[in-house]
Scaffold this motif. Sequence first.
Motif, PDB file in Angstrom:
ATOM      1  N   LYS A  64      34.043  33.779  29.719  1.00  0.00           N
ATOM      2  CA  LYS A  64      33.106  34.894  29.882  1.00  0.00           C
ATOM      3  C   LYS A  64      33.705  36.212  29.415  1.00  0.00           C
ATOM      4  CE  LYS A  64      29.678  32.668  31.906  1.00  0.00           C
ATOM      5  NZ  LYS A  64      28.302  32.607  31.332  1.00  0.00           N
ATOM      6  N   ASP A  65      35.031  36.239  29.206  1.00  0.00           N
ATOM      7  CA  ASP A  65      35.711  37.479  28.854  1.00  0.00           C
ATOM      8  C   ASP A  65      36.129  37.510  27.383  1.00  0.00           C
ATOM      9  OD1 ASP A  65      37.637  35.499  28.952  1.00  0.00           O
ATOM     10  OD2 ASP A  65      39.155  36.749  29.930  1.00  0.00           O
ATOM     11  N   TRP A  66      35.487  36.674  26.557  1.00  0.00           N
ATOM     12  CA  TRP A  66      35.914  36.576  25.162  1.00  0.00           C
ATOM     13  C   TRP A  66      34.694  36.686  24.235  1.00  0.00           C
ATOM     14  CZ3 TRP A  66      40.160  37.862  23.193  1.00  0.00           C
ATOM     15  CH2 TRP A  66      40.590  37.414  21.940  1.00  0.00           C
ATOM     16  N   PHE A  67      34.976  36.734  22.937  1.00  0.00           N
ATOM     17  CA  PHE A  67      33.908  36.812  21.949  1.00  0.00           C
ATOM     18  C   PHE A  67      33.079  35.534  21.932  1.00  0.00           C
ATOM     19  CE2 PHE A  67      37.554  39.272  20.371  1.00  0.00           C
ATOM     20  CZ  PHE A  67      36.987  40.531  20.307  1.00  0.00           C
ATOM     21  N   CYS A  68      31.771  35.699  21.781  1.00  0.00           N
ATOM     22  CA  CYS A  68      30.862  34.558  21.735  1.00  0.00           C
ATOM     23  C   CYS A  68      29.794  34.832  20.686  1.00  0.00           C
ATOM     24  CB  CYS A  68      30.229  34.347  23.112  1.00  0.00           C
ATOM     25  SG  CYS A  68      29.182  32.868  23.218  1.00  0.00           S
ATOM     26  N   MET A  69      29.741  33.984  19.642  1.00  0.00           N
ATOM     27  CA  MET A  69      28.831  34.211  18.517  1.00  0.00           C
ATOM     28  C   MET A  69      28.312  32.869  18.012  1.00  0.00           C
ATOM     29  SD  MET A  69      31.376  36.748  16.453  1.00  0.00           S
ATOM     30  CE  MET A  69      32.316  38.018  17.299  1.00  0.00           C
ATOM     31  N   GLU A  70      26.996  32.756  17.879  1.00  0.00           N
ATOM     32  CA  GLU A  70      26.431  31.474  17.477  1.00  0.00           C
ATOM     33  C   GLU A  70      25.695  31.519  16.147  1.00  0.00           C
ATOM     34  OE1 GLU A  70      23.350  29.991  20.034  1.00  0.00           O
ATOM     35  OE2 GLU A  70      22.544  31.987  20.428  1.00  0.00           O
ATOM     36  N   ILE A 255      41.819  55.560   8.129  1.00  0.00           N
ATOM     37  CA  ILE A 255      40.421  55.908   7.875  1.00  0.00           C
ATOM     38  C   ILE A 255      39.736  56.363   9.156  1.00  0.00           C
ATOM     39  CG2 ILE A 255      38.196  55.062   7.047  1.00  0.00           C
ATOM     40  CD1 ILE A 255      39.740  52.936   5.462  1.00  0.00           C
ATOM     41  N   MET A 256      40.015  55.666  10.256  1.00  0.00           N
ATOM     42  CA  MET A 256      39.414  56.015  11.551  1.00  0.00           C
ATOM     43  C   MET A 256      40.421  55.723  12.648  1.00  0.00           C
ATOM     44  SD  MET A 256      35.831  54.698  13.273  1.00  0.00           S
ATOM     45  CE  MET A 256      34.812  55.769  12.241  1.00  0.00           C
ATOM     46  N   ASP A 257      40.600  56.684  13.543  1.00  0.00           N
ATOM     47  CA  ASP A 257      41.526  56.504  14.659  1.00  0.00           C
ATOM     48  C   ASP A 257      41.002  55.485  15.658  1.00  0.00           C
ATOM     49  OD1 ASP A 257      43.486  58.341  13.820  1.00  0.00           O
ATOM     50  OD2 ASP A 257      42.346  60.027  14.655  1.00  0.00           O
ATOM     51  N   GLU A 258      41.870  55.134  16.599  1.00  0.00           N
ATOM     52  CA  GLU A 258      41.490  54.218  17.668  1.00  0.00           C
ATOM     53  C   GLU A 258      40.314  54.777  18.465  1.00  0.00           C
ATOM     54  OE1 GLU A 258      46.018  53.716  17.160  1.00  0.00           O
ATOM     55  OE2 GLU A 258      44.564  55.360  17.120  1.00  0.00           O
ATOM     56  N   SER A 259      39.526  53.872  19.033  1.00  0.00           N
ATOM     57  CA  SER A 259      38.389  54.261  19.862  1.00  0.00           C
ATOM     58  C   SER A 259      38.855  55.121  21.032  1.00  0.00           C
ATOM     59  CB  SER A 259      37.680  53.012  20.391  1.00  0.00           C
ATOM     60  OG  SER A 259      36.888  53.320  21.522  1.00  0.00           O
ATOM     61  N   PRO A 260      38.218  56.270  21.252  1.00  0.00           N
ATOM     62  CA  PRO A 260      38.611  57.110  22.395  1.00  0.00           C
ATOM     63  C   PRO A 260      38.236  56.496  23.739  1.00  0.00           C
ATOM     64  CG  PRO A 260      36.672  58.021  21.321  1.00  0.00           C
ATOM     65  CD  PRO A 260      37.158  56.890  20.451  1.00  0.00           C
ATOM     66  N   THR A 261      37.333  55.504  23.728  1.00  0.00           N
ATOM     67  CA  THR A 261      36.922  54.864  24.984  1.00  0.00           C
ATOM     68  C   THR A 261      37.547  53.486  25.170  1.00  0.00           C
ATOM     69  OG1 THR A 261      34.935  53.955  23.936  1.00  0.00           O
ATOM     70  CG2 THR A 261      34.732  56.118  24.992  1.00  0.00           C
ATOM     71  N   GLY A 262      38.430  53.078  24.239  1.00  0.00           N
ATOM     72  CA  GLY A 262      39.200  51.863  24.445  1.00  0.00           C
ATOM     73  C   GLY A 262      38.627  50.585  23.890  1.00  0.00           C
ATOM     74  N   CYS A 263      37.602  50.649  23.021  1.00  0.00           N
ATOM     75  CA  CYS A 263      37.101  49.421  22.395  1.00  0.00           C
ATOM     76  C   CYS A 263      38.238  48.794  21.580  1.00  0.00           C
ATOM     77  CB  CYS A 263      35.900  49.737  21.494  1.00  0.00           C
ATOM     78  SG  CYS A 263      35.148  48.279  20.743  1.00  0.00           S
ATOM     79  N   TRP A 264      38.592  47.553  21.901  1.00  0.00           N
ATOM     80  CA  TRP A 264      39.797  46.940  21.356  1.00  0.00           C
ATOM     81  C   TRP A 264      39.721  46.722  19.849  1.00  0.00           C
ATOM     82  CZ3 TRP A 264      40.741  41.117  21.007  1.00  0.00           C
ATOM     83  CH2 TRP A 264      42.024  40.864  20.503  1.00  0.00           C
ATOM     84  N   THR A 265      38.561  46.310  19.345  1.00  0.00           N
ATOM     85  CA  THR A 265      38.446  45.967  17.925  1.00  0.00           C
ATOM     86  C   THR A 265      37.671  47.031  17.154  1.00  0.00           C
ATOM     87  OG1 THR A 265      36.371  44.750  18.185  1.00  0.00           O
ATOM     88  CG2 THR A 265      38.414  43.508  18.489  1.00  0.00           C
ATOM     89  N   ASN A 266      37.876  47.000  15.839  1.00  0.00           N
ATOM     90  CA  ASN A 266      36.999  47.681  14.900  1.00  0.00           C
ATOM     91  C   ASN A 266      36.982  46.819  13.649  1.00  0.00           C
ATOM     92  OD1 ASN A 266      35.275  49.549  13.748  1.00  0.00           O
ATOM     93  ND2 ASN A 266      36.612  51.307  14.119  1.00  0.00           N
ATOM     94  N   HIS A 267      36.021  47.009  12.784  1.00  0.00           N
ATOM     95  CA  HIS A 267      35.896  46.192  11.564  1.00  0.00           C
ATOM     96  C   HIS A 267      35.010  46.961  10.603  1.00  0.00           C
ATOM     97  CE1 HIS A 267      36.168  42.059   9.725  1.00  0.00           C
ATOM     98  NE2 HIS A 267      35.256  42.646   8.949  1.00  0.00           N
ATOM     99  N   GLN A 268      35.388  47.020   9.332  1.00  0.00           N
ATOM    100  CA  GLN A 268      34.835  47.993   8.413  1.00  0.00           C
ATOM    101  C   GLN A 268      34.336  47.374   7.108  1.00  0.00           C
ATOM    102  OE1 GLN A 268      37.925  47.099   8.712  1.00  0.00           O
ATOM    103  NE2 GLN A 268      38.256  46.563   6.580  1.00  0.00           N
ATOM    104  N   LYS A 289      31.357  48.681  29.256  1.00  0.00           N
ATOM    105  CA  LYS A 289      32.339  48.083  30.155  1.00  0.00           C
ATOM    106  C   LYS A 289      32.825  46.717  29.679  1.00  0.00           C
ATOM    107  CE  LYS A 289      30.704  50.525  34.277  1.00  0.00           C
ATOM    108  NZ  LYS A 289      30.186  50.389  35.674  1.00  0.00           N
ATOM    109  N   PHE A 290      32.322  46.270  28.511  1.00  0.00           N
ATOM    110  CA  PHE A 290      32.733  44.964  27.989  1.00  0.00           C
ATOM    111  C   PHE A 290      32.761  45.057  26.470  1.00  0.00           C
ATOM    112  CE2 PHE A 290      31.661  40.433  26.843  1.00  0.00           C
ATOM    113  CZ  PHE A 290      32.904  39.920  27.166  1.00  0.00           C
ATOM    114  N   ASP A 291      33.971  45.191  25.915  1.00  0.00           N
ATOM    115  CA  ASP A 291      34.095  45.473  24.493  1.00  0.00           C
ATOM    116  C   ASP A 291      34.045  44.230  23.605  1.00  0.00           C
ATOM    117  OD1 ASP A 291      36.557  44.367  25.023  1.00  0.00           O
ATOM    118  OD2 ASP A 291      37.732  46.091  24.354  1.00  0.00           O
ATOM    119  N   LYS A 292      33.549  43.123  24.139  1.00  0.00           N
ATOM    120  CA  LYS A 292      33.300  41.932  23.307  1.00  0.00           C
ATOM    121  C   LYS A 292      31.811  41.817  22.944  1.00  0.00           C
ATOM    122  CE  LYS A 292      37.618  41.011  24.160  1.00  0.00           C
ATOM    123  NZ  LYS A 292      37.909  42.043  25.186  1.00  0.00           N
TER     124      LYS A 292
END
Length: 447
Positions: A64-70, A255-268, A289-292
């Motif tokens: 429940k705490d990980w990425f889920c994509m179908e 190109i872009m700094d880390e998220s100021p609110t703590g989102c772990w990933t980014n992708h461009q 509250k859930f960065d996945k």
Amino acid sequence: MMRTLTIGAVVAMALSTATITASAQNPFITNQFTADPSAKVFGDRVYVFPSHDIPAPDGRNLRKDWFCMEDYHVFSSENLVDWADHGVIVTQNKVPWVKPDSYAMWAPDAIERNGKYYFYFPATPKDSTIGRGFTIGVAVANKPEGPYIPEERPIKGVRGIDPGVFIDKKDGQAYLYWSQGNLYGAKLKANMLELDSEVFTLKDFPKEGLKEGPYVFERNGIYYMTYPHVENKIERLEYAISDNPLGPFQFKGVIMDESPTGCWTNHQSIIQFKDQWYLFYHHNDLSPKFDKNRSIRVDSLFFNADGTIQKVTPTLRGVGLTNAFREIQIDRYSHIGGASIDFIDTSKRFDGWKTTFAKAGDWVRYNSVDFGNKKAGSVTVRVKSEAGALLQVSTKENIIIAEGAVAPKSGWNDVIIPVKSMPKGVSDLIVTLKTGKGVDVDWIRFN
């Protein structure tokens, strides 16, 4: 922030099989979670191929705490303001080689060649003879919105995630990039389905910290490798340059700094569209509250005279002109003073946001509103105020467009305020609470 789900009649006819999902501002898709946006210009439209985050279904032995994509959707726009959802193009249980119900359809990419559209995606195989861990497959279509037909087998010789595909306009050679601890690249055959060289481990990238999401583009003879990298604890977007699509690359900057609110990933992804460059990326706006569970964004990108990239500061406003005669979501502000933003309903976050004016003098500024040459007699404000208030709408030049009282009333109400002075062309708007407190505004619209 309730979205306006309309579009011009001509475009609507051309996209009769699509659903109009959102308007401008960030995030620009608000009816579902999206991440890892791969943007491409095909003809006179921008197409975005993101991954599709979902909450992990019950009863599937999934974390429940990980990425889920179908599955994957594709979205398109002719103006970066009105986005059409063309629906699902690839789903996990309809790809011959993918492990059923693996929920691991991670970051994709797409490209056009000779009138065919090639969609590259990572997944885990069901057959041990293919290999263990992630590999990368291809689906092919005759139109960018599909339908896409997956190949029977993934690309031989590729192990990893985050495919990125690039065709060098200089000689027509195609390249595939991916990540798995390091960044990798190889030439593709003209059929776009097979490697045509050995696999190269791309050099001169940081040795420490996660690196993934390779995306290459060319400008003025310079090849730019862009990628997310965990320099500290979460990802920031970096880039390196080369005179060769396979490097070696020289690190150039962030190109872009880390998220100021703590989102772990980014992708461009980075594209040029109608003489302007844009950076597509993601954040967890709709799931703070859930960065996945993430959402895709777009902001303008600029180069210095020497070809280096100016750092992009994320915005809520996003890009494009907003039609004054449609709902203007002032919570996607360009500047703010005193006011605050929150969800309209925390249990229904896809309904969007509201602006709260806590005290007199609070304001928000929303730029690039297009009035054209039309005249409006009034402005409608979707508002909630139990104590009553006086609201003012003005331009950045301090010209008062409208000012009117909001009667005390429970719940959301549409208040119509007469227009005093009407701007022409494109203008910035400032909404200010003149008197009162605790006033919520969803949107404003000129009539």
